[in-house]
Design an enzyme around this catalytic site. Sequence first.
Site, PDB file in Angstrom:
ATOM      1  N   CYS A   1       0.858  -1.340  -0.114  1.00 49.30           N
ATOM      2  CA  CYS A   1       0.017   0.021   0.149  1.00 49.30           C
ATOM      3  C   CYS A   1       1.052   1.330  -0.026  1.00 49.30           C
ATOM      4  O   CYS A   1       1.768   1.449   0.989  1.00 49.30           O
ATOM      5  CB  CYS A   1      -0.808   0.048   1.285  1.00 49.30           C
ATOM      6  SG  CYS A   1      -1.670   1.665   1.533  1.00 49.30           S
TER       7      CYS A   1
ATOM      8  N   CYS B   1     -10.176   3.444 -11.207  1.00 50.28           N
ATOM      9  CA  CYS B   1      -8.825   3.660 -11.621  1.00 50.28           C
ATOM     10  C   CYS B   1      -7.686   2.940 -11.138  1.00 50.28           C
ATOM     11  O   CYS B   1      -6.652   2.975 -11.696  1.00 50.28           O
ATOM     12  CB  CYS B   1      -8.406   5.274 -10.763  1.00 50.28           C
ATOM     13  SG  CYS B   1      -8.593   5.096  -8.993  1.00 50.28           S
TER      14      CYS B   1
ATOM     15  N   CYS C   1      -6.115  12.143  -9.085  1.00 52.36           N
ATOM     16  CA  CYS C   1      -7.269  11.298  -9.159  1.00 52.36           C
ATOM     17  C   CYS C   1      -8.374  11.806  -8.742  1.00 52.36           C
ATOM     18  O   CYS C   1      -8.576  11.891  -7.612  1.00 52.36           O
ATOM     19  CB  CYS C   1      -6.892   9.827  -8.851  1.00 52.36           C
ATOM     20  SG  CYS C   1      -8.291   8.726  -9.353  1.00 52.36           S
TER      21      CYS C   1
ATOM     22  N   CYS D   1     -39.508  30.413  11.220  1.00 51.88           N
ATOM     23  CA  CYS D   1     -38.405  31.594  11.812  1.00 51.88           C
ATOM     24  C   CYS D   1     -38.832  32.817  11.209  1.00 51.88           C
ATOM     25  O   CYS D   1     -38.162  33.839  11.311  1.00 51.88           O
ATOM     26  CB  CYS D   1     -37.312  31.201  11.648  1.00 51.88           C
ATOM     27  SG  CYS D   1     -36.787  31.167   9.907  1.00 51.88           S
TER      28      CYS D   1
ATOM     29  N   CYS E   1     -35.102  35.089  -1.255  1.00 48.85           N
ATOM     30  CA  CYS E   1     -35.613  34.587  -2.592  1.00 48.85           C
ATOM     31  C   CYS E   1     -35.115  32.848  -2.802  1.00 48.85           C
ATOM     32  O   CYS E   1     -34.222  32.315  -2.291  1.00 48.85           O
ATOM     33  CB  CYS E   1     -34.392  35.278  -3.628  1.00 48.85           C
ATOM     34  SG  CYS E   1     -34.318  34.402  -5.179  1.00 48.85           S
TER      35      CYS E   1
ATOM     36  N   CYS F   1     -31.582  37.355  -9.880  1.00 47.39           N
ATOM     37  CA  CYS F   1     -30.686  36.783  -8.863  1.00 47.39           C
ATOM     38  C   CYS F   1     -29.288  37.404  -9.189  1.00 47.39           C
ATOM     39  O   CYS F   1     -28.449  37.674  -8.499  1.00 47.39           O
ATOM     40  CB  CYS F   1     -30.670  35.203  -8.768  1.00 47.39           C
ATOM     41  SG  CYS F   1     -32.199  34.625  -8.445  1.00 47.39           S
TER      42      CYS F   1
ATOM     43  N   CYS G   1     -32.520  73.585   3.002  1.00 46.91           N
ATOM     44  CA  CYS G   1     -33.887  73.941   2.430  1.00 46.91           C
ATOM     45  C   CYS G   1     -33.569  74.781   1.394  1.00 46.91           C
ATOM     46  O   CYS G   1     -32.672  75.776   1.175  1.00 46.91           O
ATOM     47  CB  CYS G   1     -34.807  74.606   3.315  1.00 46.91           C
ATOM     48  SG  CYS G   1     -36.045  75.603   2.672  1.00 46.91           S
TER      49      CYS G   1
ATOM     50  N   CYS H   1     -40.176  59.738   4.749  1.00 41.55           N
ATOM     51  CA  CYS H   1     -40.991  60.318   3.356  1.00 41.55           C
ATOM     52  C   CYS H   1     -39.661  61.231   2.859  1.00 41.55           C
ATOM     53  O   CYS H   1     -38.982  62.003   3.534  1.00 41.55           O
ATOM     54  CB  CYS H   1     -41.996  61.050   4.191  1.00 41.55           C
ATOM     55  SG  CYS H   1     -42.727  61.927   2.741  1.00 41.55           S
TER      56      CYS H   1
ATOM     57  N   CYS I   1     -39.814  78.205   6.952  1.00 38.37           N
ATOM     58  CA  CYS I   1     -40.467  78.488   5.770  1.00 38.37           C
ATOM     59  C   CYS I   1     -41.554  78.096   5.185  1.00 38.37           C
ATOM     60  O   CYS I   1     -42.245  78.348   4.493  1.00 38.37           O
ATOM     61  CB  CYS I   1     -39.455  79.226   4.609  1.00 38.37           C
ATOM     62  SG  CYS I   1     -39.012  77.751   3.582  1.00 38.37           S
TER      63      CYS I   1
END
Lengths: 151, 502
Positions: B151, B168, B200, B264, B269, B282, B309, B322, B330
């Site tokens: 081995c 193999c 391999c 949860c 998506c 995506c 302003c 907003c 003013c």
Amino acid sequence: MAALPRRIIKETQRLMAEPVPGISAVPDESNARYFHVIVTGPEDSPFEGGLFKLELFLPEDYPMSAPKVRFITKIYHPNIDKLGRICLDILKDKWSPALQIRTVLLSIQALLSAPNPDDPLANDVAELWKINEIEAIRNAKEWTRKYAMDN
Amino acid sequence: MMAECTINDNIDESDSDYSDEDFETYYHPMEYGDSEENHNPVDAEDPELFPVECLTMEQVEMFLNEAVNSVCHILNINMSLAKLFLLFNNWDVEKIISGYKLDITSFLISSRVLPTLQSQQQSANIDDNDCQCEQQQPGSGNIINDNVFICPVCTCSSLKSLGLCLECQHTFCTECWTTYVEVKISEGQSTEITCMAQNCNLLLQEVIALKLPISSYLKLQYQHFAFHNYVISHPLLRFCVGPNCNVIFKAKQSLAKRIVCPQCKSVFCFKCGDSYHAPTDCATIKNWLTKCADDSETANYFSAHTKDCPNCNICIEKNGGCNHMQCYKCRHDFCWMCLGDWKGHGSEYYECSRYKENSETANESAKARAALRKYLHYYERWQNHAKSLKLEEKTLEKIKDRINQKVMNGSGTWIDWQYLLDAAALLAKCRYTLQYTYPYAYYMNNESKNLFEYQQAQLEAEIENLSWKVERAETTDRGDLENQMYIAEKRRKTLLKDFFQT
Ligand SMILES: [Zn+2]
Ligand SMILES: [Zn+2]
Ligand SMILES: [Zn+2]
Ligand SMILES: [Zn+2]
Ligand SMILES: [Zn+2]
Ligand SMILES: [Zn+2]
């Protein structure tokens, strides 16, 4: 300490009996998993004439895990960082238990002959290597002279 | 049977302590109560409608096994191989069957079951070269005689019958395989474990891995990791993104639709698992978010909280969501985004959201400046609506406090004031969509861009009207507010119907 696996003993014996040209790897007297490594700078590379010290350690689950290798001698190389850590695929995801200390050391020697600035670890070095190779090579030679000769 | 938890647009995700029921009765007063299964009437035309099922792990296993079994039967192969094919072919049974029948060998090679022809030749060459040294060719079992091999991993010789190799022929002893697989599982690997030989890439099939004498704990771990890989590779399944949430969603189609986890409350998506991003697709939202992260410093300059302003130049801080500002000194009404007079914004054509290309961009640096200006136009609006969403969350908290006080003081009941919470929830939903129209518009490059920006402008105008009315809910007539809600949501749905490609 647990008995040393036959595989490590075999590899060590062979490293001592038939050393890789230009590389010496000697196990530490007190720890057979720790190797003192010296790599000779390859001919025709900016590291020629230098002797680079490395440490190599075989972790507990070696060879299932890769050996840990690090440069101790300072070296100017795009794939080796300030701490001496090496960017080499076979030390990371491309490690295979069929690889050996010998193949790892040969790969490191090859990396000195052929730096790869496209897969960098030391970013500033790699950057210079890409835009001004002549200057980068000059730096590498200077570092070799400064840190890797007559020590 | 599988547990049904059909999710549609009507489930409210922003807060759980009130429901959208009243909101729904407002919209569909006639249909209410028609459906048995779902007390929320389903609008089949709803561009966000997306029925999904919530499955348990066991149900998912049953569902996956159907595909595994059919591949096994049709191709007459074992389950382990069928699973491997499915994993690497997005669970497309038909594709597997036709690919396999067309050319078995190349199908097995591309599935990493057989070695490539190239590496087959290489290993043949290695076997020819009689090796002088037992470790010369790591990865190829070195044969001493017909019954024994060495081995290459542990360098021990053992009987060939005790060696194990994939197609193999890289042979290693069972002990080494076992240790190797144990190490890999503890690193979190399972179906991706390969042969031990260098370079391999043949895959160790489940059936082989689990036959090795590894601990039963690691076997369980292997199955757990493999299950995870099967689910993430399946286009019709998706793990809930919520931390520690075990719900697995199953859809009939892989679409970029909104999922609201009933357990949860995570919103995401279905197709990509990221934050819901309609009307943007995506891939586009990924590009946009990367771009924003890369360019964040340049853009930070624009994220200031104050503006002067345009009428009296006093410094005004934006403290609500907003964009319709009114100078406290003013009383001049102006738009936070473009500092233009608000009067021009309320009408059918809302100029503010539209970016005007400047045609006089001749040289390169002017082009770069123009590109940055274009990006900043969209980025600023994207950021601004994100900020408004946050501020409107605070408005919602304030509304809740005020309702509490009113009810405690005997002025009306909870149900009387519910419409205010519904309005705030709807505002959040509309503004969220509006925020995601900006990346869409940024990358848009065709004739329909004009139409898109027209609809976007209309949506924006109605949302600002709604925000204005929600902030001043006390003094706004209920009917007026509810009418505004209806218009804003209608604009939102129209835009999604026309442009949201899932
Ligand atoms: Zn072995
Ligand atoms: Zn192999
Ligand atoms: Zn969940
Ligand atoms: Zn997506
Ligand atoms: Zn003013
Ligand atoms: Zn404006």
